[in-house]
Design a protein around this motif. Structure first.
Motif, PDB file in Angstrom:
ATOM      1  N   ASN B 208      53.752  62.340  24.630  1.00 30.16           N
ATOM      2  CA  ASN B 208      54.665  62.734  23.571  1.00 30.16           C
ATOM      3  C   ASN B 208      53.849  62.824  22.282  1.00 30.16           C
ATOM      4  O   ASN B 208      53.638  61.840  21.587  1.00 30.16           O
ATOM      5  CB  ASN B 208      55.768  61.676  23.442  1.00 30.16           C
ATOM      6  CG  ASN B 208      56.796  62.035  22.395  1.00 30.16           C
ATOM      7  OD1 ASN B 208      56.562  62.913  21.560  1.00 30.16           O
ATOM      8  ND2 ASN B 208      57.919  61.362  22.422  1.00 30.16           N
ATOM      9  N   SER B 209      53.366  64.032  21.983  1.00 31.13           N
ATOM     10  CA  SER B 209      52.367  64.154  20.916  1.00 31.13           C
ATOM     11  C   SER B 209      52.943  63.785  19.556  1.00 31.13           C
ATOM     12  O   SER B 209      52.238  63.210  18.725  1.00 31.13           O
ATOM     13  CB  SER B 209      51.780  65.567  20.889  1.00 31.13           C
ATOM     14  OG  SER B 209      52.782  66.500  20.633  1.00 31.13           O
ATOM     15  N   ALA B 210      54.212  64.088  19.318  1.00 26.35           N
ATOM     16  CA  ALA B 210      54.813  63.745  18.026  1.00 26.35           C
ATOM     17  C   ALA B 210      54.792  62.232  17.827  1.00 26.35           C
ATOM     18  O   ALA B 210      54.437  61.732  16.765  1.00 26.35           O
ATOM     19  CB  ALA B 210      56.240  64.275  17.948  1.00 26.35           C
ATOM     20  N   LYS B 211      55.135  61.506  18.877  1.00 29.73           N
ATOM     21  CA  LYS B 211      55.168  60.050  18.785  1.00 29.73           C
ATOM     22  C   LYS B 211      53.759  59.469  18.608  1.00 29.73           C
ATOM     23  O   LYS B 211      53.548  58.560  17.799  1.00 29.73           O
ATOM     24  CB  LYS B 211      55.809  59.489  20.066  1.00 29.73           C
ATOM     25  CG  LYS B 211      56.180  58.026  19.962  1.00 29.73           C
ATOM     26  CD  LYS B 211      56.940  57.594  21.192  1.00 29.73           C
ATOM     27  CE  LYS B 211      56.418  56.263  21.683  1.00 29.73           C
ATOM     28  NZ  LYS B 211      56.843  55.983  23.055  1.00 29.73           N
ATOM     29  N   VAL B 212      52.806  60.034  19.334  1.00 31.85           N
ATOM     30  CA  VAL B 212      51.426  59.557  19.228  1.00 31.85           C
ATOM     31  C   VAL B 212      50.904  59.753  17.804  1.00 31.85           C
ATOM     32  O   VAL B 212      50.283  58.868  17.224  1.00 31.85           O
ATOM     33  CB  VAL B 212      50.525  60.292  20.251  1.00 31.85           C
ATOM     34  CG1 VAL B 212      49.053  60.082  19.942  1.00 31.85           C
ATOM     35  CG2 VAL B 212      50.836  59.798  21.654  1.00 31.85           C
ATOM     36  N   LYS B 213      51.217  60.921  17.225  1.00 30.55           N
ATOM     37  CA  LYS B 213      50.751  61.187  15.861  1.00 30.55           C
ATOM     38  C   LYS B 213      51.403  60.234  14.863  1.00 30.55           C
ATOM     39  O   LYS B 213      50.746  59.738  13.949  1.00 30.55           O
ATOM     40  CB  LYS B 213      51.047  62.646  15.480  1.00 30.55           C
ATOM     41  CG  LYS B 213      50.082  63.616  16.123  1.00 30.55           C
ATOM     42  CD  LYS B 213      50.156  64.983  15.480  1.00 30.55           C
ATOM     43  CE  LYS B 213      51.240  65.814  16.093  1.00 30.55           C
ATOM     44  NZ  LYS B 213      51.238  67.201  15.588  1.00 30.55           N
ATOM     45  N   LEU B 214      52.689  59.974  15.056  1.00 26.59           N
ATOM     46  CA  LEU B 214      53.381  59.057  14.145  1.00 26.59           C
ATOM     47  C   LEU B 214      52.819  57.641  14.262  1.00 26.59           C
ATOM     48  O   LEU B 214      52.661  56.941  13.259  1.00 26.59           O
ATOM     49  CB  LEU B 214      54.886  59.050  14.421  1.00 26.59           C
ATOM     50  CG  LEU B 214      55.657  60.260  13.895  1.00 26.59           C
ATOM     51  CD1 LEU B 214      57.116  60.162  14.268  1.00 26.59           C
ATOM     52  CD2 LEU B 214      55.507  60.397  12.390  1.00 26.59           C
ATOM     53  N   MET B 215      52.509  57.217  15.479  1.00 24.70           N
ATOM     54  CA  MET B 215      51.923  55.889  15.666  1.00 24.70           C
ATOM     55  C   MET B 215      50.570  55.796  14.983  1.00 24.70           C
ATOM     56  O   MET B 215      50.265  54.797  14.313  1.00 24.70           O
ATOM     57  CB  MET B 215      51.764  55.592  17.160  1.00 24.70           C
ATOM     58  CG  MET B 215      53.025  55.070  17.801  1.00 24.70           C
ATOM     59  SD  MET B 215      52.834  54.971  19.588  1.00 24.70           S
ATOM     60  CE  MET B 215      51.746  53.563  19.703  1.00 24.70           C
ATOM     61  N   ALA B 216      49.771  56.844  15.151  1.00 17.42           N
ATOM     62  CA  ALA B 216      48.448  56.863  14.511  1.00 17.42           C
ATOM     63  C   ALA B 216      48.618  56.786  12.998  1.00 17.42           C
ATOM     64  O   ALA B 216      47.911  56.049  12.309  1.00 17.42           O
ATOM     65  CB  ALA B 216      47.694  58.126  14.899  1.00 17.42           C
ATOM     66  N   MET B 217      49.579  57.548  12.494  1.00 16.80           N
ATOM     67  CA  MET B 217      49.828  57.589  11.057  1.00 16.80           C
ATOM     68  C   MET B 217      50.258  56.213  10.546  1.00 16.80           C
ATOM     69  O   MET B 217      49.730  55.722   9.539  1.00 16.80           O
ATOM     70  CB  MET B 217      50.924  58.624  10.790  1.00 16.80           C
ATOM     71  CG  MET B 217      51.201  58.871   9.340  1.00 16.80           C
ATOM     72  SD  MET B 217      49.716  59.460   8.497  1.00 16.80           S
ATOM     73  CE  MET B 217      50.392  60.326   7.125  1.00 16.80           C
TER      74      MET B 217
END
Lengths: 252, 331
Positions: B208-217
Motif C-alpha cells: 500500500n504505497s500511500a500508507k508506506v509513504k505516510l509512515m516514512a513521512m
C-alpha cells in the motif's frame, strides 16, 4: 464457482472501448490463456482484473468476493498477483531484494521472507543473479524476475502478461516448464501470450479477444479450429500447421 | 543462511565506540570550537538521516523538513520558556505534533507525483515561517529566549562545557541511525525502496504505497523534530528564521545528497564534510557577509552531482569495485 469470474466487463477510455462486455471464468487449478491480436484489449483487461483500472461497467468476482473496485495492492493481498508486459524491475535493488519485496507480503518475519525468496529464485533459475542489480539484467532474466517476484507473494491466481515475449526458443521452453511447475503447486494461471505453441501446450482453456470483444472461448484444440479466430488472429497457414502438428508435441 | 549477513556489524559498533570515547581522548576536542564542530556534525548527520528515510529510501524529496525541525524546537522551547518545565516532555510532544502535521500536509501532497511533491513542500516552509512570525503565543518574531536554569541532563542545558551536549547529541545520533538501521533490515525498508523504485510494481506486490509513504513521512518528521528540540536547547533560544527557513530545509537535503541518498552512512559522511567547511568558513570568512557557507554548499553539490550523483558513498563504492577488480585481475 470459478476462482475468478469476469462478468460483462466493459472498459472505456473516452470514446475508445478497449473491452466490450467481456465475460469468462478461470477455474481453480487451471491454466487459462488470453490471446488476440495487438490492441485487442488483453492488457487492459489484465489491468482491470488486477486492480490497476476500474472497469467502466461489469463485475469481477475473486473467490466469490466482489473485487471490482479493489485497488491493486488489495488484490495482491487477496492472492491475485500480476506481472507486467513491459518489465518493471526495481532497478536499484538486487534480484534478491526485488523478490523479497514480494515475499514480505505474507509476513514481516525477515528469515521467513528470505526462505520464500530463495525458493522462488531457485524455481525461476535466477540463483546466479541474486546479488545483481535488477536494472542491469538481460531481458530474459528480467522476465523471470517478474515471475519470481510475483510468485514470492504466494498467489492463488498468477496473471502473466506476455512473460515469454522476446525470449529465445530455449528460454521459452524453460518458461513453459516453470509454468507447468507452478500448476503442480496448485497455482491457477491466467496467461496473456502471443506465442501460440507455448500457450497451446500449457493452457486448459483459451479465451480469444478481438477489438475488445470476446470472440471465442474453449479448449485449445477447439479454439484453433474456430473460423473466427483463424480470420482474426491466427491466419489460415498457421492454423494448418497447428492442425498438422496435432497429436504430436505442439512445440515442435 | 549463505546469502545473509548475520555477523556483528563491527563498522557500526566501532564507529559508536569511537564517537563515545572521542571526548576522553586528551587534546582532541580541547577547544570549545572543535567541540562545537563535533556536535554540529552529529546533529546535522542525524537531521540528514531523518530526512533520508523519506527522501533517500522512499524517494520523496521534501523541502519542508525545517517545518518539522522547527515544531520540535518550539516544543522544547515552549516547555522551558512558557511553562517553566524541563524540555523533555515538550520535545516529545513537539515530535508527535510534527509527525501529525507531516501526515496532514503530505496526505494531499502525496497525490502529486514526482517534482510536484517537492514543489508543494517548498510552499509549506513559507507558510509556517510566516505563521510563527505573527503567532504571539509562541513568541512571534522575537522568538523564545531561555532564562538560566540548573545545568545537567534534567534541564538538558550546560553552560560551562559542551561535553553534556556532545553526549546528548550522540544519543540522538544513536537513536536516529539505530532506527534507520532497523528499517533497512526489515520489511519497511524493502517497502520504502520498492515505492521509490516503482510505485506500480510495489502495489502489484501488495504494498500500500500511500500508507508506506505516510509512515516514512511521519517517522522522518518525528525524528527531525527531536533534532530541532536539541537545536533549541543548544542555542538557548528559538525563533522562526533560525529553524523554519528554506536555508535550514536545504541543509537536510544537501547533506544527504552529498553523502549519498538512501545509504546508511551517507548522511554522516555528508555532514562530516560540509559542517566543518560551514563552521570554519563562517569563523574565518564571516566578515565577508552571511551565506558563505551556502555558497560552499552549492559549489560542492554541483561538483558531486556532476562527478558522482550517488554522492560520497558512490565514490567509495566505485573505489571498492576497482580495488576488487584489480585484486581479482592480479590473482
Amino acid at each position: 464457482m470459478a476462482l475468478l469470474e469476469v462478468h460483462n466487463v466493459t472498459m472505456k477510455f473516452g470514446s475508445l472501448v478497449a473491452n466490450d462486455d467481456v465475460s469468462f471464468g478461470v477455474e481453480k487449478g487451471s491454466v487459462v490463456g488470453l490471446i488476440g491480436p495487438n490492441g485487442a484489449g488483453k492488457t487492459t483487461l489484465f489491468n482491470c482484473i488486477s486492480g490497476f483500472y476500474r472497469p467502466t461497467s461489469g463485475k469481477l468476482l475473486f473467490k466469490g468476493q466482489d473485487v471490482t473496485n479493489l485497488p491493486a495492492y488489495e488484490m495482491a493481498r487477496l492472492g491475485a498477483v500480476r506481472t507486467f508486459q513491459v518489465v518493471h524491475p526495481l532497478k536499484e535493488m538486487t534480484v534478491l531484494d526485488n523478490v523479497l519485496v514480494g515475499a514480505f507480503l505474507r509476513g514481516a518475519d525477515t528469515d521467513k521472507a528470505h526462505e520464500i525468496a530463495r525458493d522462488c529464485i531457485a524455481l525461476c533459475h535466477l540463483e546466479d543473479m541474486s546479488g545483481r542489480m535488477a536494472g542491469g539484467l538481460p531481458i530474459g532474466y528480467k522476465k523471470r524476475l517478474e515471475m519470481a517476484r510475483a510468485l514470492a507473494t504466494g498467489p492463488e491466481l498468477l496473471m502473466l502478461d506476455e512473460a515469454m515475449a522476446g525470449l529465445t526458443s530455449t528460454e521459452i521452453k524453460a518458461a513453459v516448464e516453470i509454468i507447468k511447475g507452478l500448476q503442480k503447486r496448485g497455482i491457477t494461471l491466467l496467461v496473456v501470450e502471443h506465442i501460440m505453441e507455448a500457450i497451446m501446450s500449457v493452457a486448459d482453456k483459451i479465451v480469444v479477444l478481438d477489438g475488445g470483444i470476446k470472440i471465442a472461448e474453449g479448449p485449445p484444440q477447439e479454439v484453433v479450429n474456430d473460423e473466427r479466430v483463424i480470420t482474426a488472429y491466427l491466419g489460415a497457414k498457421f492454423s494448418q500447421r497447428l492442425k498438422a502438428a496435432q497429436g504430436g508435441d505442439p512445440r515442435e | 543462511m549463505k546469502n545473509r549477513k548475520r555477523s556483528v556489524d563491527f563498522l557500526w559498533l566501532g564507529l559508536l565506540a569511537f564517537l563515545a570515547l572521542l571526548p576522553l581522548i586528551p587534546g582532541l576536542l580541547r577547544s570549545s570550537f572543535t567541540q562545537h564542530v563535533a556536535i554540529q556534525i552529529l546533529l546535522y548527520a542525524s537531521m540528514a538521516q531523518a530526512w533520508n528515510i523519506l527522501g533517500g529510501y522512499c524517494g520523496q524529496v521534501s523541502f519542508g523538513h525545517s517545518v518539522f525541525f522547527g515544531i520540535g524546537a518550539y516544543g522544547a522551547g515552549m516547555a522551558v520558556v512558557k511553562y517553566g518545565m524541563i524540555p523533555w516532555p515538550g520535545a516529545f510532544i513537539g515530535a508527535v505534533l510534527a509527525a501529525a502535521v507531516a501526515v496532514v500536509i503530505s496526505y494531499p501532497c502525496f497525490k502529486l507525483k514526482g517534482h510536484y511533491f517537492a514543489i508543494a513542500t517548498f510552499a509549506i516552509v513559507e507558510i509556517f515561517n510566516r505563521l510563527f512570525m505573527v503567532w504571539y503565543w509562541v513568541g512571534g518574531a522575537l522568538g523564545l529566549d531561555y532564562s538560566f536554569t540548573d545545568q545537567g541532563w534534567t534541564h538538558f542545558v550546560w553552560y560551562e562545557s559542551k561535553r553534556g551536549y556532545y553526549f546528548g547529541v550522540l544519543l540522538l545520533f544513536l537513536l536516529v541511525f539505530g532506527v534507520v538501521r532497523w528499517i533497512e533490515r526489515n520489511r519497511l525498508g524493502f517497502y520504502l525502496r520498492a515505492v521509490r523504485e516503482g510505485q506500480e510494481t510495489a502495489e502489484s506486490l501488495g504494498v500500500n504505497s500511500a500508507k508506506v509513504k505516510l509512515m516514512a513521512m511521519a517517522l522522518s518528521a518525528f525524528l527531525a523534530a527531536l533534532c530541532g528540540a536539541f537545536f533549541a536547547q543548544y542555542n538557548y533560544r528559538v525563533d522562526p528564521p533560525m529553524v523554519m527557513s528554506l536555508d535550514m530545509s536545504m541543509k537536510f537535503v544537501l547533506i544527504t545528497i552529498l553523502g549519498g541518498l538512501g545509504t546508511f552512512y551517507g548522511p554522516l559522511l555528508g555532514a562530516a564534510l560540509l559542517i566543518p567547511l560551514q563552521e570554519y568558513s563562517r569563523a574565518f570568512l564571516g566578515g565577508i557577509g552571511g551565506g558563505v557557507d551556502l555558497i560552499i554548499f552549492g559549489l560542492l553539490i554541483i561538483i558531486v552531482v556532476v562527478y558522482q550523483p550517488r554522492g560520497i558513498m558512490g565514490i567509495i563504492d566505485g573505489i571498492r569495485v576497482k580495488a576488487k577488480r584489480s585484486k581479482e585481475g592480479g590473482e
